[in-house]
Design an enzyme around this catalytic site. Sequence first.
Site, PDB file in Angstrom:
ATOM      1  CB  THR A  21     -12.219  -6.309  -0.332  1.00  0.00           C
ATOM      2  OG1 THR A  21     -11.083  -5.949  -1.076  1.00  0.00           O
ATOM      3  CG2 THR A  21     -13.196  -5.170  -0.281  1.00  0.00           C
ATOM      4  CD1 TRP A  22     -11.015  -7.770   5.783  1.00  0.00           C
ATOM      5  CD2 TRP A  22     -12.114  -9.687   6.015  1.00  0.00           C
ATOM      6  NE1 TRP A  22     -10.083  -8.737   6.044  1.00  0.00           N
ATOM      7  CE2 TRP A  22     -10.735  -9.923   6.194  1.00  0.00           C
ATOM      8  CE3 TRP A  22     -12.975 -10.752   6.105  1.00  0.00           C
ATOM      9  CZ2 TRP A  22     -10.214 -11.183   6.468  1.00  0.00           C
ATOM     10  CZ3 TRP A  22     -12.462 -12.007   6.385  1.00  0.00           C
ATOM     11  CH2 TRP A  22     -11.105 -12.206   6.564  1.00  0.00           C
ATOM     12  CB  SER A  23     -16.874  -4.004   2.858  1.00  0.00           C
ATOM     13  OG  SER A  23     -16.190  -3.858   1.638  1.00  0.00           O
ATOM     14  CB  SER A  24     -17.680  -6.738  -1.309  1.00  0.00           C
ATOM     15  OG  SER A  24     -16.329  -7.023  -1.601  1.00  0.00           O
ATOM     16  CD  GLN A  25     -13.721 -12.237   3.057  1.00  0.00           C
ATOM     17  OE1 GLN A  25     -12.786 -11.492   2.897  1.00  0.00           O
ATOM     18  NE2 GLN A  25     -13.807 -13.062   4.059  1.00  0.00           N
TER      19      GLN A  25
END
Length: 197
Positions: A21-25
């Site tokens: 999950t790149w958005s919150s990573q």
Amino acid sequence: MSLIFVASDRISATYIATGTTWSSQGQDLAQQRGTLREAGCTRIFEEKVSGAKRDRPELGRLLEHLRAGDVVTVTRLDRLARSTRDLLDIAERIKDVGAGLRSLAEPWADTTTPAGRMVLTVFAGMADFERSLIVERTSAGRVAAKARGVRFGPTPTLDAGRIVHARQLIEQDGKPVAEVARLLGVHRATLYRALAR
């Protein structure tokens, strides 16, 4: 995602495993890095895999890097392991080299203290008890299902009608087993097993 910090008088290192999950990573990693740096971390091992995966090469490198007296510190236990069994296995590997395990968010999970070791021992006992219950329930469920006529395993390739037809072709028409097996679309061994029943 997992984040592990190792600190002792000898070494200090961090392990970060990022999920997909790149958005919150980015925010999560920055928070974990900041928290661990405040705790004294200087070296970081990063890996872009889910903490749920068993194969985590950087975690393996970190565990190989550990020496007696080191302390693996995590921001939270769920950053290190996805199940109680996984946590206990990793904690055992850490203990085997003479290192400790500590969680910043769960102060009770600190194997460098007698109370923390006791808590993990209780967890190990509970995990063993849970495994025993699962085995017992699974076994009872299988027995009950068999009593209801449920069959386990793959469905038979040849039903009763096709077996009767095969037997007739072999015994009355004199066809070879290999030819009958080809006609029915099964392997010769499958036909032999079906005829033996």
